[in-house]
Design a protein around this motif. Structure first.
Motif, PDB file in Angstrom:
ATOM      1  N   ARG A  52      47.860  39.706  32.176  1.00 33.18           N
ATOM      2  CA  ARG A  52      48.050  38.701  31.111  1.00 33.18           C
ATOM      3  C   ARG A  52      46.916  38.802  30.100  1.00 33.18           C
ATOM      4  N   ASP A  53      47.112  38.176  28.955  1.00 32.11           N
ATOM      5  CA  ASP A  53      46.061  38.135  27.941  1.00 32.11           C
ATOM      6  C   ASP A  53      44.955  37.193  28.406  1.00 32.11           C
ATOM      7  N   VAL A  54      43.704  37.663  28.315  1.00 35.59           N
ATOM      8  CA  VAL A  54      42.552  36.846  28.692  1.00 35.59           C
ATOM      9  C   VAL A  54      41.627  36.760  27.486  1.00 35.59           C
ATOM     10  N   PHE A  55      41.186  35.542  27.190  1.00 38.45           N
ATOM     11  CA  PHE A  55      40.283  35.291  26.076  1.00 38.45           C
ATOM     12  C   PHE A  55      38.977  34.716  26.615  1.00 38.45           C
ATOM     13  N   GLN A  56      37.963  34.698  25.778  1.00 33.19           N
ATOM     14  CA  GLN A  56      36.661  34.183  26.204  1.00 33.19           C
ATOM     15  C   GLN A  56      36.779  32.769  26.755  1.00 33.19           C
ATOM     16  N   LYS A  57      37.597  31.941  26.131  1.00 33.34           N
ATOM     17  CA  LYS A  57      37.786  30.554  26.589  1.00 33.34           C
ATOM     18  C   LYS A  57      38.260  30.504  28.043  1.00 33.34           C
ATOM     19  N   ASP A  58      39.127  31.443  28.429  1.00 32.98           N
ATOM     20  CA  ASP A  58      39.628  31.481  29.807  1.00 32.98           C
ATOM     21  C   ASP A  58      38.478  31.725  30.789  1.00 32.98           C
ATOM     22  N   ILE A  59      37.585  32.601  30.411  1.00 38.10           N
ATOM     23  CA  ILE A  59      36.433  32.924  31.263  1.00 38.10           C
ATOM     24  C   ILE A  59      35.488  31.726  31.331  1.00 38.10           C
ATOM     25  N   LEU A  77      28.937  43.855  29.033  1.00 40.07           N
ATOM     26  CA  LEU A  77      30.083  44.611  29.547  1.00 40.07           C
ATOM     27  C   LEU A  77      30.676  45.519  28.471  1.00 40.07           C
ATOM     28  N   GLU A  78      30.686  45.044  27.242  1.00 46.67           N
ATOM     29  CA  GLU A  78      31.211  45.847  26.143  1.00 46.67           C
ATOM     30  C   GLU A  78      30.285  47.038  25.853  1.00 46.67           C
ATOM     31  N   ASN A  79      28.980  46.798  25.860  1.00 48.60           N
ATOM     32  CA  ASN A  79      28.010  47.875  25.622  1.00 48.60           C
ATOM     33  C   ASN A  79      28.038  48.929  26.716  1.00 48.60           C
ATOM     34  N   CYS A  80      28.406  48.532  27.930  1.00 46.71           N
ATOM     35  CA  CYS A  80      28.508  49.482  29.058  1.00 46.71           C
ATOM     36  C   CYS A  80      29.840  50.217  29.072  1.00 46.71           C
ATOM     37  N   GLY A  81      30.751  49.829  28.186  1.00 45.19           N
ATOM     38  CA  GLY A  81      32.055  50.473  28.144  1.00 45.19           C
ATOM     39  C   GLY A  81      33.031  49.959  29.189  1.00 45.19           C
ATOM     40  N   CYS A  82      32.756  48.768  29.726  1.00 47.05           N
ATOM     41  CA  CYS A  82      33.628  48.197  30.774  1.00 47.05           C
ATOM     42  C   CYS A  82      34.764  47.361  30.206  1.00 47.05           C
ATOM     43  N   ILE A  83      34.588  46.859  28.984  1.00 41.39           N
ATOM     44  CA  ILE A  83      35.629  46.065  28.322  1.00 41.39           C
ATOM     45  C   ILE A  83      35.695  46.457  26.851  1.00 41.39           C
ATOM     46  N   ILE A  84      36.801  46.083  26.243  1.00 42.55           N
ATOM     47  CA  ILE A  84      36.920  46.125  24.786  1.00 42.55           C
ATOM     48  C   ILE A  84      37.477  44.784  24.346  1.00 42.55           C
ATOM     49  N   ARG A  85      37.172  44.419  23.125  1.00 42.06           N
ATOM     50  CA  ARG A  85      37.712  43.174  22.563  1.00 42.06           C
ATOM     51  C   ARG A  85      38.708  43.569  21.487  1.00 42.06           C
ATOM     52  N   GLU A  86      39.923  43.082  21.641  1.00 41.83           N
ATOM     53  CA  GLU A  86      40.992  43.404  20.700  1.00 41.83           C
ATOM     54  C   GLU A  86      41.384  42.169  19.905  1.00 41.83           C
ATOM     55  N   SER A  87      41.760  42.387  18.659  1.00 46.22           N
ATOM     56  CA  SER A  87      42.252  41.283  17.847  1.00 46.22           C
ATOM     57  C   SER A  87      43.561  40.767  18.408  1.00 46.22           C
ATOM     58  N   ASN A  88      43.736  39.478  18.289  1.00 47.34           N
ATOM     59  CA  ASN A  88      44.959  38.839  18.757  1.00 47.34           C
ATOM     60  C   ASN A  88      45.916  38.742  17.573  1.00 47.34           C
ATOM     61  N   GLY A  92      44.141  35.190  14.797  1.00 49.12           N
ATOM     62  CA  GLY A  92      43.008  36.034  14.473  1.00 49.12           C
ATOM     63  C   GLY A  92      41.663  35.468  14.874  1.00 49.12           C
ATOM     64  N   ARG A  93      41.611  34.175  15.207  1.00 49.78           N
ATOM     65  CA  ARG A  93      40.334  33.575  15.620  1.00 49.78           C
ATOM     66  C   ARG A  93      39.923  34.010  17.019  1.00 49.78           C
ATOM     67  N   TYR A  94      40.899  34.416  17.821  1.00 48.46           N
ATOM     68  CA  TYR A  94      40.629  34.776  19.209  1.00 48.46           C
ATOM     69  C   TYR A  94      40.745  36.276  19.412  1.00 48.46           C
ATOM     70  N   ARG A  95      39.851  36.797  20.242  1.00 45.48           N
ATOM     71  CA  ARG A  95      39.900  38.220  20.564  1.00 45.48           C
ATOM     72  C   ARG A  95      40.195  38.374  22.044  1.00 45.48           C
ATOM     73  N   LYS A  96      41.192  39.176  22.325  1.00 47.76           N
ATOM     74  CA  LYS A  96      41.599  39.430  23.694  1.00 47.76           C
ATOM     75  C   LYS A  96      40.544  40.319  24.361  1.00 47.76           C
ATOM     76  N   ILE A  97      40.201  39.997  25.618  1.00 50.10           N
ATOM     77  CA  ILE A  97      39.241  40.782  26.381  1.00 50.10           C
ATOM     78  C   ILE A  97      40.042  41.689  27.312  1.00 50.10           C
ATOM     79  N   VAL A  98      39.843  43.001  27.166  1.00 46.87           N
ATOM     80  CA  VAL A  98      40.626  43.976  27.932  1.00 46.87           C
ATOM     81  C   VAL A  98      39.675  44.849  28.751  1.00 46.87           C
ATOM     82  N   ILE A  99      39.965  44.985  30.023  1.00 38.54           N
ATOM     83  CA  ILE A  99      39.151  45.819  30.905  1.00 38.54           C
ATOM     84  C   ILE A  99      39.526  47.289  30.686  1.00 38.54           C
TER      85      ILE A  99
END
Length: 147
Positions: A52-59, A77-88, A92-99
């Motif tokens: 499912r789509d996960v956003f920062q608020k969910d975390i 996590l993003e700097n380590c290459g473990c996640i990416i943040r995608e536009s929703n 547009g205010r929320y960015r999806k967090i993808v592993i």
């Protein structure tokens, strides 16, 4: 132990510290010094919710953490290459967090290490004691959160 002399909060804190040290010693010290335990718990949350789509608020809600703390963990996590943040696309205010694949592999490693620790505990405690501990910890958490 004499029940009147038990300091519940202190025992909980010391137990959590011992668990943290055990996890850090076995997983982070040698394998991934750039990551901390909370980074991995967030990554694991993303791994388990990758359907499912996960956003920062969910975390923030799941871990009861402030926005700034979660943002810091996500940046690591993003700097380590473990996640990416995608536009929703819908907002547009929320960015999806993808592993990422790297994040998935780290989660598998981390979960294996946690399983080893759990197995060590299960050898020393009966199923009944473990069930009792889990039940009581849930009650304590609810009490502390005001539920």
């Amino acid at each position: 132990m004499d029940n009147e002399n038990i300091k519940l909060g202190l025992e909980l804190r010391l137990t959590l510290q011992a668990f943290d040290k055990r996890v850090e010693k076995s997983f982070f010290s040698f394998n991934h010094p750039e990551l901390k335990k909370m980074n991995m718990f967030i990554l694991n949350f993303l791994f388990k919710n990758s359907n499912r789509d996960v956003f920062q608020k969910d975390i923030e809600r799941h871990f009861n953490y402030r926005k700034s703390s979660v943002s810091d963990h996500l940046s690591v996590l993003e700097n380590c290459g473990c996640i990416i943040r995608e536009s929703n696309s819908s907002d547009g205010r929320y960015r999806k967090i993808v592993i990422t694949d790297k994040g998935r592999e780290l989660c598998k490693e981390f979960n294996l290490e946690l399983q080893k620790i759990e197995e060590e505990l299960r050898v020393k405690l009966s199923k009944e004691k473990i069930s009792e501990i889990v039940l009581n910890l849930g009650k304590i958490r609810k009490c502390l959160l005001g539920d």
